[in-house]
Structure formats: C-alpha cells, structure tokens
Design a protein around this motif. Structure first.
Motif, PDB file in Angstrom:
ATOM      1  N   VAL A   1     -16.513  16.358  -8.558  1.00  0.00           N
ATOM      2  CA  VAL A   1     -16.344  15.003  -9.078  1.00  0.00           C
ATOM      3  C   VAL A   1     -17.061  14.880 -10.424  1.00  0.00           C
ATOM      4  O   VAL A   1     -16.548  14.272 -11.365  1.00  0.00           O
ATOM      5  CB  VAL A   1     -16.855  13.944  -8.068  1.00  0.00           C
ATOM      6  N   GLY A   2     -18.235  15.479 -10.544  1.00  0.00           N
ATOM      7  CA  GLY A   2     -18.972  15.445 -11.801  1.00  0.00           C
ATOM      8  C   GLY A   2     -18.204  16.091 -12.943  1.00  0.00           C
ATOM      9  O   GLY A   2     -18.191  15.570 -14.069  1.00  0.00           O
TER      10      GLY A   2
ATOM     11  N   ASP B   1      -7.679  24.431 -11.309  1.00  0.00           N
ATOM     12  CA  ASP B   1      -7.022  23.223 -10.832  1.00  0.00           C
ATOM     13  C   ASP B   1      -8.026  22.088 -10.693  1.00  0.00           C
ATOM     14  O   ASP B   1      -9.197  22.312 -10.376  1.00  0.00           O
ATOM     15  CB  ASP B   1      -6.373  23.465  -9.465  1.00  0.00           C
ATOM     16  N   TYR B   2      -7.552  20.860 -10.898  1.00  0.00           N
ATOM     17  CA  TYR B   2      -8.419  19.698 -10.744  1.00  0.00           C
ATOM     18  C   TYR B   2      -9.006  19.632  -9.335  1.00  0.00           C
ATOM     19  O   TYR B   2     -10.146  19.239  -9.146  1.00  0.00           O
ATOM     20  CB  TYR B   2      -7.660  18.408 -11.045  1.00  0.00           C
ATOM     21  N   GLU B   3      -8.220  20.034  -8.343  1.00  0.00           N
ATOM     22  CA  GLU B   3      -8.690  19.969  -6.963  1.00  0.00           C
ATOM     23  C   GLU B   3      -9.906  20.873  -6.719  1.00  0.00           C
ATOM     24  O   GLU B   3     -10.701  20.623  -5.832  1.00  0.00           O
ATOM     25  CB  GLU B   3      -7.573  20.335  -5.983  1.00  0.00           C
ATOM     26  N   GLU B   4     -10.033  21.926  -7.508  1.00  0.00           N
ATOM     27  CA  GLU B   4     -11.140  22.867  -7.351  1.00  0.00           C
ATOM     28  C   GLU B   4     -12.399  22.428  -8.098  1.00  0.00           C
ATOM     29  O   GLU B   4     -13.459  23.009  -7.911  1.00  0.00           O
ATOM     30  CB  GLU B   4     -10.706  24.253  -7.833  1.00  0.00           C
TER      31      GLU B   4
ATOM     32  N   GLU C   1     -16.716  14.182 -16.244  1.00  0.00           N
ATOM     33  CA  GLU C   1     -17.023  14.668 -17.592  1.00  0.00           C
ATOM     34  C   GLU C   1     -15.740  14.825 -18.405  1.00  0.00           C
ATOM     35  O   GLU C   1     -15.672  14.424 -19.565  1.00  0.00           O
ATOM     36  CB  GLU C   1     -17.781  15.999 -17.525  1.00  0.00           C
ATOM     37  N   ARG C   2     -14.708  15.392 -17.801  1.00  0.00           N
ATOM     38  CA  ARG C   2     -13.427  15.557 -18.496  1.00  0.00           C
ATOM     39  C   ARG C   2     -12.818  14.191 -18.810  1.00  0.00           C
ATOM     40  O   ARG C   2     -12.277  13.978 -19.902  1.00  0.00           O
ATOM     41  CB  ARG C   2     -12.468  16.403 -17.651  1.00  0.00           C
TER      42      ARG C   2
END
Length: 90
Positions: free
Chosen positions: A60-61, A54-57, A65-66
């Motif tokens: 920030v880096g 999940d994005y929440e996991e 990058e994504r």
C-alpha cells in the motif's frame, strides 16, 4: 449530437486521442499516448515498459507513493484496491 471539442494544440495525433477517449481513458493518458505515438513508430509505443511489477504485488505504501508522483487526490484514505483502480485509470 454536437461535435467533439478539440483536445487542444498540444495533442499531436488528434484521431488517436479521440479513439482513446472513446475507450474511456482519461484526457491526460490519451494525450500522453497520442503524443508518444505521433513522435515515434506506433508499434514501439505498446512495446515499451514491462519492467515494473504488478500493482497487486506492491505494498500500500508503494502504491501511495506512485499515486503521489502522478497527483492522485485522496490517496491517503484509499484502500489497496482503490489505489490500484485509481492508478490504472489515471
């Protein structure tokens, strides 16, 4: 009300494309899904993936990058929640 503008010759399933756009998806995302559905069984399109966390996991880096990989502008100044929103709505 004027008719909808044609999505162009690169979209293989124009009906699905328009449905996805009406749901609020971006042009790029709608075209990607419509073309994938036209090239394979529609039932397979939604069943792929599921391996990414999940994005929440993510850090920030990792999110930046994504965002860089898919070309989101202004990512270096975004907070984590803004990055997640931008990635989900790209």
């Amino acid at each position: 009300m004027p008719g909808k503008k044609s999505p162009g010759p690169s979209v293989k399933d124009k009906e699905l494309y328009e449905k996805l756009r009406d749901e609020g998806n971006s042009k790029e995302k709608s075209a990607r899904i419509a073309n994938e559905a036209a090239g394979s069984s529609r039932s397979k399109v939604g069943k792929r993936g599921g391996r990414a966390e999940d994005y929440e996991e993510r850090t920030v880096g990792e999110l930046r990058e994504r965002a860089r990989e898919i070309g989101i502008e202004g990512r270096s100044k975004m907070k984590k929640s803004e990055l997640i929103d931008a990635l989900r709505n790209h």
